[in-house]
Design a protein around this motif. Sequence first.
Motif, PDB file in Angstrom:
ATOM      1  N   ALA A 158       0.830  -1.209   0.000  1.00  0.00           N
ATOM      2  CA  ALA A 158       0.000   0.000   0.000  1.00  0.00           C
ATOM      3  C   ALA A 158       0.863   1.258   0.000  1.00  0.00           C
ATOM      4  CB  ALA A 158      -0.923  -0.008   1.218  1.00  0.00           C
ATOM      5  N   LEU A 159       1.896   1.275   0.819  1.00  0.00           N
ATOM      6  CA  LEU A 159       2.783   2.440   0.879  1.00  0.00           C
ATOM      7  C   LEU A 159       3.548   2.615  -0.432  1.00  0.00           C
ATOM      8  CD1 LEU A 159       4.081   2.035   4.539  1.00  0.00           C
ATOM      9  CD2 LEU A 159       2.711   3.947   3.672  1.00  0.00           C
ATOM     10  N   GLY A 160       3.846   1.506  -1.094  1.00  0.00           N
ATOM     11  CA  GLY A 160       4.493   1.586  -2.405  1.00  0.00           C
ATOM     12  C   GLY A 160       3.591   2.254  -3.430  1.00  0.00           C
ATOM     13  N   GLU A 161       2.293   1.955  -3.372  1.00  0.00           N
ATOM     14  CA  GLU A 161       1.328   2.588  -4.274  1.00  0.00           C
ATOM     15  C   GLU A 161       1.190   4.078  -3.962  1.00  0.00           C
ATOM     16  OE1 GLU A 161      -1.572   1.793  -6.993  1.00  0.00           O
ATOM     17  OE2 GLU A 161       0.570   1.548  -7.253  1.00  0.00           O
ATOM     18  N   ILE A 162       1.181   4.406  -2.680  1.00  0.00           N
ATOM     19  CA  ILE A 162       1.105   5.814  -2.283  1.00  0.00           C
ATOM     20  C   ILE A 162       2.334   6.566  -2.778  1.00  0.00           C
ATOM     21  CG2 ILE A 162       1.222   7.362  -0.280  1.00  0.00           C
ATOM     22  CD1 ILE A 162      -0.585   5.291   1.171  1.00  0.00           C
ATOM     23  N   ARG A 163       3.481   5.950  -2.645  1.00  0.00           N
ATOM     24  CA  ARG A 163       4.725   6.573  -3.123  1.00  0.00           C
ATOM     25  C   ARG A 163       4.675   6.775  -4.637  1.00  0.00           C
ATOM     26  NH1 ARG A 163       9.559   2.978  -1.740  1.00  0.00           N
ATOM     27  NH2 ARG A 163       9.031   2.108  -3.761  1.00  0.00           N
ATOM     28  N   ARG A 164       4.031   5.836  -5.335  1.00  0.00           N
ATOM     29  CA  ARG A 164       3.924   5.941  -6.798  1.00  0.00           C
ATOM     30  C   ARG A 164       3.111   7.161  -7.219  1.00  0.00           C
ATOM     31  NH1 ARG A 164       0.199   5.055 -10.481  1.00  0.00           N
ATOM     32  NH2 ARG A 164      -1.285   4.084  -9.025  1.00  0.00           N
ATOM     33  N   VAL A 165       1.964   7.401  -6.542  1.00  0.00           N
ATOM     34  CA  VAL A 165       1.086   8.496  -6.974  1.00  0.00           C
ATOM     35  C   VAL A 165       1.560   9.861  -6.474  1.00  0.00           C
ATOM     36  CG1 VAL A 165      -0.907   6.960  -7.098  1.00  0.00           C
ATOM     37  CG2 VAL A 165      -0.531   8.296  -5.015  1.00  0.00           C
ATOM     38  N   LEU A 166       2.435   9.879  -5.465  1.00  0.00           N
ATOM     39  CA  LEU A 166       2.929  11.148  -4.923  1.00  0.00           C
ATOM     40  C   LEU A 166       3.926  11.811  -5.867  1.00  0.00           C
ATOM     41  CD1 LEU A 166       3.732  10.783  -1.101  1.00  0.00           C
ATOM     42  CD2 LEU A 166       2.253  12.496  -2.166  1.00  0.00           C
ATOM     43  N   LYS A 167       3.830  13.130  -5.966  1.00  0.00           N
ATOM     44  CA  LYS A 167       4.871  13.887  -6.654  1.00  0.00           C
ATOM     45  C   LYS A 167       6.161  13.802  -5.839  1.00  0.00           C
ATOM     46  CE  LYS A 167       1.660  17.243  -8.693  1.00  0.00           C
ATOM     47  NZ  LYS A 167       1.240  18.666  -8.747  1.00  0.00           N
ATOM     48  N   LYS A 168       7.278  14.069  -6.471  1.00  0.00           N
ATOM     49  CA  LYS A 168       8.570  13.951  -5.787  1.00  0.00           C
ATOM     50  C   LYS A 168       8.648  14.843  -4.551  1.00  0.00           C
ATOM     51  CE  LYS A 168      11.140  12.561  -9.905  1.00  0.00           C
ATOM     52  NZ  LYS A 168      12.206  12.922 -10.879  1.00  0.00           N
ATOM     53  N   GLU A 169       8.005  16.016  -4.628  1.00  0.00           N
ATOM     54  CA  GLU A 169       8.030  16.942  -3.497  1.00  0.00           C
ATOM     55  C   GLU A 169       6.790  16.795  -2.610  1.00  0.00           C
ATOM     56  OE1 GLU A 169       6.065  19.024  -6.977  1.00  0.00           O
ATOM     57  OE2 GLU A 169       7.718  17.621  -6.648  1.00  0.00           O
ATOM     58  N   GLY A 170       5.969  15.777  -2.875  1.00  0.00           N
ATOM     59  CA  GLY A 170       4.737  15.575  -2.120  1.00  0.00           C
ATOM     60  C   GLY A 170       4.986  15.016  -0.729  1.00  0.00           C
ATOM     61  N   SER A 171       3.913  14.904   0.057  1.00  0.00           N
ATOM     62  CA  SER A 171       4.059  14.396   1.423  1.00  0.00           C
ATOM     63  C   SER A 171       2.900  13.479   1.799  1.00  0.00           C
ATOM     64  CB  SER A 171       4.155  15.548   2.427  1.00  0.00           C
ATOM     65  OG  SER A 171       2.956  16.299   2.448  1.00  0.00           O
ATOM     66  N   LEU A 172       3.171  12.618   2.761  1.00  0.00           N
ATOM     67  CA  LEU A 172       2.192  11.683   3.315  1.00  0.00           C
ATOM     68  C   LEU A 172       2.008  12.015   4.789  1.00  0.00           C
ATOM     69  CD1 LEU A 172       0.570   8.973   3.608  1.00  0.00           C
ATOM     70  CD2 LEU A 172       2.796   7.836   3.895  1.00  0.00           C
ATOM     71  N   THR A 173       0.761  12.243   5.207  1.00  0.00           N
ATOM     72  CA  THR A 173       0.471  12.548   6.610  1.00  0.00           C
ATOM     73  C   THR A 173      -0.458  11.484   7.182  1.00  0.00           C
ATOM     74  OG1 THR A 173       0.708  14.922   6.200  1.00  0.00           O
ATOM     75  CG2 THR A 173      -0.407  14.269   8.224  1.00  0.00           C
ATOM     76  N   LEU A 174      -0.025  10.884   8.286  1.00  0.00           N
ATOM     77  CA  LEU A 174      -0.785   9.832   8.962  1.00  0.00           C
ATOM     78  C   LEU A 174      -1.179  10.290  10.358  1.00  0.00           C
ATOM     79  CD1 LEU A 174       1.650   6.844   8.254  1.00  0.00           C
ATOM     80  CD2 LEU A 174      -0.288   7.543   6.854  1.00  0.00           C
ATOM     81  N   ALA A 175      -2.308   9.798  10.842  1.00  0.00           N
ATOM     82  CA  ALA A 175      -2.707  10.070  12.224  1.00  0.00           C
ATOM     83  C   ALA A 175      -3.308   8.809  12.827  1.00  0.00           C
ATOM     84  CB  ALA A 175      -3.713  11.215  12.282  1.00  0.00           C
ATOM     85  N   GLU A 176      -3.005   8.592  14.094  1.00  0.00           N
ATOM     86  CA  GLU A 176      -3.550   7.445  14.815  1.00  0.00           C
ATOM     87  C   GLU A 176      -3.973   7.883  16.213  1.00  0.00           C
ATOM     88  OE1 GLU A 176      -4.161   4.617  13.444  1.00  0.00           O
ATOM     89  OE2 GLU A 176      -3.027   4.963  11.599  1.00  0.00           O
ATOM     90  N   GLY A 177      -5.090   7.309  16.696  1.00  0.00           N
ATOM     91  CA  GLY A 177      -5.580   7.618  18.029  1.00  0.00           C
ATOM     92  C   GLY A 177      -5.754   6.355  18.854  1.00  0.00           C
ATOM     93  N   LEU A 178      -5.545   6.473  20.145  1.00  0.00           N
ATOM     94  CA  LEU A 178      -5.596   5.324  21.050  1.00  0.00           C
ATOM     95  C   LEU A 178      -6.965   4.650  21.057  1.00  0.00           C
ATOM     96  CD1 LEU A 178      -3.873   3.774  23.109  1.00  0.00           C
ATOM     97  CD2 LEU A 178      -4.677   5.355  24.873  1.00  0.00           C
ATOM     98  N   ILE A 179      -8.009   5.394  20.717  1.00  0.00           N
ATOM     99  CA  ILE A 179      -9.362   4.834  20.741  1.00  0.00           C
ATOM    100  C   ILE A 179      -9.601   3.857  19.594  1.00  0.00           C
ATOM    101  CG2 ILE A 179     -10.504   6.600  19.316  1.00  0.00           C
ATOM    102  CD1 ILE A 179     -12.788   6.545  21.424  1.00  0.00           C
ATOM    103  N   ASP A 180      -8.747   3.889  18.573  1.00  0.00           N
ATOM    104  CA  ASP A 180      -8.916   3.009  17.413  1.00  0.00           C
ATOM    105  C   ASP A 180      -8.530   1.575  17.763  1.00  0.00           C
ATOM    106  OD1 ASP A 180      -9.378   2.570  14.534  1.00  0.00           O
ATOM    107  OD2 ASP A 180      -7.248   2.111  14.515  1.00  0.00           O
ATOM    108  N   PRO A 181      -9.346   0.581  17.382  1.00  0.00           N
ATOM    109  CA  PRO A 181      -9.028  -0.823  17.694  1.00  0.00           C
ATOM    110  C   PRO A 181      -7.704  -1.296  17.106  1.00  0.00           C
ATOM    111  CG  PRO A 181     -11.319  -0.608  17.013  1.00  0.00           C
ATOM    112  CD  PRO A 181     -10.667   0.714  16.750  1.00  0.00           C
ATOM    113  N   ASP A 182      -7.277  -0.687  15.994  1.00  0.00           N
ATOM    114  CA  ASP A 182      -6.042  -1.113  15.330  1.00  0.00           C
ATOM    115  C   ASP A 182      -4.851  -0.220  15.681  1.00  0.00           C
ATOM    116  OD1 ASP A 182      -7.010  -3.310  13.458  1.00  0.00           O
ATOM    117  OD2 ASP A 182      -8.400  -1.694  13.008  1.00  0.00           O
TER     118      ASP A 182
END
Length: 228
Positions: A158-182
């Motif tokens: 999945a991250l490889g696909e995200i890297r593919r669609v991102l421009k070279k100067e693009g960015s990926l932002t992730l967020a996670e919260g303790l309330i999430d089961p995963d």
Amino acid sequence: MPILFLILKIFGWIALVILSWLIIVHPITKLVRRLTHLPDPTFIVCFINNPIRRKIHPPEKFIDHVDIHEGMKVMEMGPGTGFYTFEAARRAGLSGHVYAVDIKPAVIAILNRKIERAAAKNITTEVASAYEIPLPSENIDRVCMVHVLPEIPDKQKALGEIRRVLKKEGSLTLAEGLIDPDYRLRKTEIGWCRDAGFELVESHGSSFFYVLTFKVSQEDLMTKSYIS
């Protein structure tokens, strides 16, 4: 006195909802997710898009970290019913665009109805897997995901696909919260992304809710340039 009673009653209901989630829904969802490796069911996605969450974690605050500017192309992976989508679209403006990609058709159907009601012209939805994103390579300025990456079985693909669609100067932002089961620890998500060729550029928040921003590592960019 009646006003005080009403306030206490409201807080009591809020506390009951939170406790119900932590004691009943959270453990059951976590067990099902671990056994089946399937995404959260639609009713859970709808449940978490509520005024209480909006008050505790305003979508504007997370989108601030995504750093969206007028005219940008943004991909939101796992948008659910649009908790963050519309704020992202507002910041991208009519000259920009938001692509909301989710694997669940029922969730996208709900989001499509919201988009239609809001007459939003700069949001496109896609029912697709994170392994096969229906977007051209090096086309996206910003990718954002909230409570999504730990749900995906093959994170590197999945991250490889995200890297593919991102421009070279693009960015990926992730967020996670303790309330999430995963929920996974910050260092775990950083490790996943580093293994996929991303480097951490920003880290915010606490163990209860954290936000990470990555860019494609310079080493990975040089490797791709050499191969091409």
